[in-house]
Design an enzyme around this catalytic site. Structure first.
Site, mmCIF file in Angstrom:
data_model
loop_
_atom_site.group_PDB
_atom_site.id
_atom_site.type_symbol
_atom_site.label_atom_id
_atom_site.label_comp_id
_atom_site.label_asym_id
_atom_site.label_seq_id
_atom_site.Cartn_x
_atom_site.Cartn_y
_atom_site.Cartn_z
ATOM 1 N N SER A 1 -21.373 18.044 -49.437
ATOM 2 C CA SER A 1 -20.823 19.082 -49.860
ATOM 3 C C SER A 1 -19.746 18.690 -50.887
ATOM 4 C CB SER A 1 -20.098 20.127 -48.851
ATOM 5 O OG SER A 1 -19.183 21.065 -49.218
ATOM 6 N N TYR B 1 -20.828 22.962 -56.851
ATOM 7 C CA TYR B 1 -20.445 24.341 -57.401
ATOM 8 C C TYR B 1 -20.107 23.991 -58.764
ATOM 9 C CZ TYR B 1 -20.158 26.386 -52.643
ATOM 10 O OH TYR B 1 -20.419 26.571 -51.399
ATOM 11 N N THR C 1 -25.511 24.712 -56.063
ATOM 12 C CA THR C 1 -25.689 25.771 -55.134
ATOM 13 C C THR C 1 -25.482 26.816 -56.416
ATOM 14 O OG1 THR C 1 -24.581 24.790 -53.540
ATOM 15 C CG2 THR C 1 -24.408 27.142 -53.523
ATOM 16 N N LYS D 1 -30.143 25.396 -55.109
ATOM 17 C CA LYS D 1 -29.897 25.506 -53.762
ATOM 18 C C LYS D 1 -29.509 27.121 -53.869
ATOM 19 C CE LYS D 1 -27.444 24.810 -49.594
ATOM 20 N NZ LYS D 1 -26.192 25.868 -49.309
ATOM 21 N N HIS E 1 -27.642 30.511 -47.776
ATOM 22 C CA HIS E 1 -26.213 29.826 -47.472
ATOM 23 C C HIS E 1 -25.974 30.213 -45.937
ATOM 24 C CE1 HIS E 1 -22.982 28.481 -50.403
ATOM 25 N NE2 HIS E 1 -22.253 28.530 -49.102
HETATM 26 C C1 LIG Z 1 -19.459 25.960 -42.170
HETATM 27 C C2 LIG Z 1 -20.357 25.692 -43.308
HETATM 28 C C3 LIG Z 1 -20.083 25.266 -44.633
HETATM 29 C C4 LIG Z 1 -20.908 25.283 -45.542
HETATM 30 N N1 LIG Z 1 -20.406 24.978 -46.886
HETATM 31 C C5 LIG Z 1 -21.253 24.917 -47.900
HETATM 32 C C6 LIG Z 1 -20.938 24.132 -49.189
HETATM 33 O O1 LIG Z 1 -20.030 23.553 -49.313
HETATM 34 N N2 LIG Z 1 -21.782 24.223 -50.304
HETATM 35 C C7 LIG Z 1 -23.209 24.702 -49.944
HETATM 36 O O2 LIG Z 1 -23.903 24.808 -50.991
HETATM 37 N N3 LIG Z 1 -23.394 25.392 -48.980
HETATM 38 C C8 LIG Z 1 -22.691 25.417 -47.817
HETATM 39 N N4 LIG Z 1 -23.072 26.023 -46.766
HETATM 40 C C9 LIG Z 1 -24.417 26.312 -46.400
HETATM 41 C C10 LIG Z 1 -25.499 25.468 -45.993
HETATM 42 O O3 LIG Z 1 -25.695 24.276 -46.733
HETATM 43 C C11 LIG Z 1 -26.679 25.701 -45.419
HETATM 44 O O4 LIG Z 1 -27.251 26.637 -46.553
HETATM 45 C C12 LIG Z 1 -26.644 26.664 -44.228
HETATM 46 O O5 LIG Z 1 -25.554 26.341 -43.564
HETATM 47 C C13 LIG Z 1 -27.982 26.702 -43.471
HETATM 48 O O6 LIG Z 1 -28.049 27.362 -42.391
HETATM 49 P P1 LIG Z 1 -27.923 26.869 -40.941
HETATM 50 O O7 LIG Z 1 -26.330 26.658 -40.786
HETATM 51 O O8 LIG Z 1 -28.558 27.980 -40.178
HETATM 52 O O9 LIG Z 1 -28.805 25.484 -40.521
HETATM 53 C C14 LIG Z 1 -22.142 25.804 -45.365
HETATM 54 C C15 LIG Z 1 -22.755 26.369 -44.145
HETATM 55 C C16 LIG Z 1 -21.808 26.419 -43.178
HETATM 56 C C17 LIG Z 1 -22.154 26.745 -41.664
HETATM 57 C C1 LIG Z 2 -15.178 26.600 -48.408
HETATM 58 C C2 LIG Z 2 -16.291 26.561 -49.108
HETATM 59 C C3 LIG Z 2 -16.112 25.787 -50.535
HETATM 60 C C4 LIG Z 2 -17.699 26.292 -48.654
HETATM 61 C C5 LIG Z 2 -18.091 27.345 -47.696
HETATM 62 O O1 LIG Z 2 -17.563 27.650 -46.508
HETATM 63 C C6 LIG Z 2 -19.568 27.522 -47.974
HETATM 64 O O2 LIG Z 2 -20.023 27.245 -48.861
HETATM 65 O O3 LIG Z 2 -19.969 28.646 -47.143
#
Ligand SMILES: Cc1cc2nc3c(=O)[nH]c(=O)nc-3n(C[C@H](O)[C@H](O)[C@H](O)COP(=O)(O)O)c2cc1C
Ligand SMILES: CC(C)CC(=O)C(=O)O
Length: 338
Positions: free
Chosen positions: A98, A120, A146, A210, A234
């Site tokens: 990330s 991002y 993303t 994504k 997401h």
């Molecule tokens: C705590 C958390 C932080 C995340 N941070 C990012 C991120 O920084 N960038 C991003 O593109 N997606 C982020 N995501 C989305 C994940 O890449 C992904 O799309 C999602 O968690 C998939 O679903 P799942 O948790 O049900 O497996 C985040 C998801 C979670 C749960």
């Molecule tokens: C803190 C953000 C930059 C990342 C996050 O939480 C997300 O993408 O879901």
């Protein structure tokens, strides 16, 4: 694993990891949607020894289960993303780092496994380019852009908890600019296709988008020459009420017509979920929260265990459905439940 993670995490950090936007309808639906698919196995196909190896952008992975990019692993475990990367490397799969990682990508790369970098795109193009170059120099093999976050989602648990920022001692290390300052990650409401074209000129790495759910966007992705698409909402953290990813997948697969690999994330909790996604046309899946629970519970070992369990379940599912390889999983092997 989730229960052990929860017991170890600060409640506000648990909420940050576990939570979604709004009423969390989409968060729930990502998992529930897999309940609506059933497998129609074939018999007497002598699946033999299964082979789960999966090629993506010239690299061979041991399994089609990848680590989704998630922020702030330092909240889950003191070794943070470095431990996650070790767990992923142990099973021979990709970790998508990330942009909001709490460890520098160069240190995460020392775990030795294949990495992709999630971006991002920032309004400051010079800075964006420097982050891309930094990820390239660290050895990242693809860029995951993303595109579902023109603004930040409304996460009510975080609002209630007043969770706004990282605690002292943790920083988004990959947001450090050449003056040494760590910048905040901006969500850019002006992000458009022209920025994807710009990125194409900045990097030779494969570019994945994504957060694609609409088949028209999947067609535009092909037209703009991107290299892959991740069907994702997401993890239900951006727009609540959005379609579950496995429900959006078939139309995206049809629109792309085999011209690009399609990955999926959201709600993948079992090897049978992976099986359904692959049968519906995904080349691979990514998992977010289960990896975080493994990390919080047991560090690198926990991450490895989660990825290994999903892979073993998929292997057994393939055999029981009469398939030897992911490519043998065709659409006729699944049916939507009446
Ligand atoms: C705590 C958390 C932080 C995340 N941070 C990012 C991120 O920084 N960038 C991003 O593109 N997606 C982020 N995501 C989305 C994940 O890449 C992904 O799309 C999602 O968690 C998939 O679903 P799942 O948790 O049900 O497996 C985040 C998801 C979670 C749960
Ligand atoms: C803190 C953000 C930059 C990342 C996050 O939480 C997300 O993408 O879901």
């Amino acid at each position: 694993m989730a229960a052990r993670a929860r017991a170890r995490l600060d409640p506000a950090h648990w909420d940050f990891f576990a939570g979604g936007a709004g009423n969390e309808r989409t968060l729930r639906d990502n998992e529930d949607a897999f309940e609506r698919w059933r497998i129609v196995p074939r018999v007497l196909r002598s699946p033999g020894e299964r082979d789960l190896r999966t090629s993506l952008f010239g690299d061979e992975l041991a399994t089609p289960v990848l680590v989704a990019p998630t922020a702030f692993h330092g909240l889950a475990h003191p070794a943070g993303e470095v431990a996650t990367a070790r767990g992923a490397a142990d099973v021979g799969t990709v970790m998508v780092v990330s942009m909001a990682a709490t460890a520098p990508v160069e240190r995460i790369a020392m775990a030795g496994g294949p990495l992709w970098f999630q971006l991002y795109p920032q309004p400051d193009l010079t800075f964006t380019e420097s982050v891309v170059k930094r990820a390239e120099a660290a050895g990242c093999r693809a860029l995951v852009v993303t595109v579902d976050s023109p603004v930040f989602g409304r996460r009510e648990r975080d609002l209630r908890n007043g969770f706004l920022d990282l605690p002292p001692g943790l920083l988004c290390e990959n947001m450090r600019d050449d003056t040494g300052r760590v910048r905040n990650i901006a969500m850019d409401p002006d992000l458009g296709w022209q920025r994807i074209e710009w990125l194409r000129g900045v990097t030779g790495l494969p570019i994945l988008l994504k957060g694609v759910l609409h088949p028209a966007d999947a067609r535009l992705a092909v037209a703009h020459g991107v290299d892959g698409v991740v069907v994702s909402n997401h993890g239900g953290r951006q727009l609540d009420g959005v379609v579950a990813t496995v429900d959006a997948l078939p139309a995206v697969v049809e629109a792309v017509g085999g011209r690009l690999p399609i990955l999926l994330d959201g709600g993948v909790r079992r090897g049978t979920d992976v099986l359904v996604a692959l049968a519906l046309g995904a080349t691979a899946v990514l998992v977010g929260r289960p990896v975080l629970w493994g990390l919080a519970a047991d560090g690198a070992d926990g991450v490895r265990n989660v990825l290994q369990r999903l892979t073993t379940e998929l292997d057994q599912g393939l055999a029981l459905a009469g398939a030897a390889r992911p490519a043998d999983l065709t659409g006729d092997l699944v049916v939507a439940r009446p």
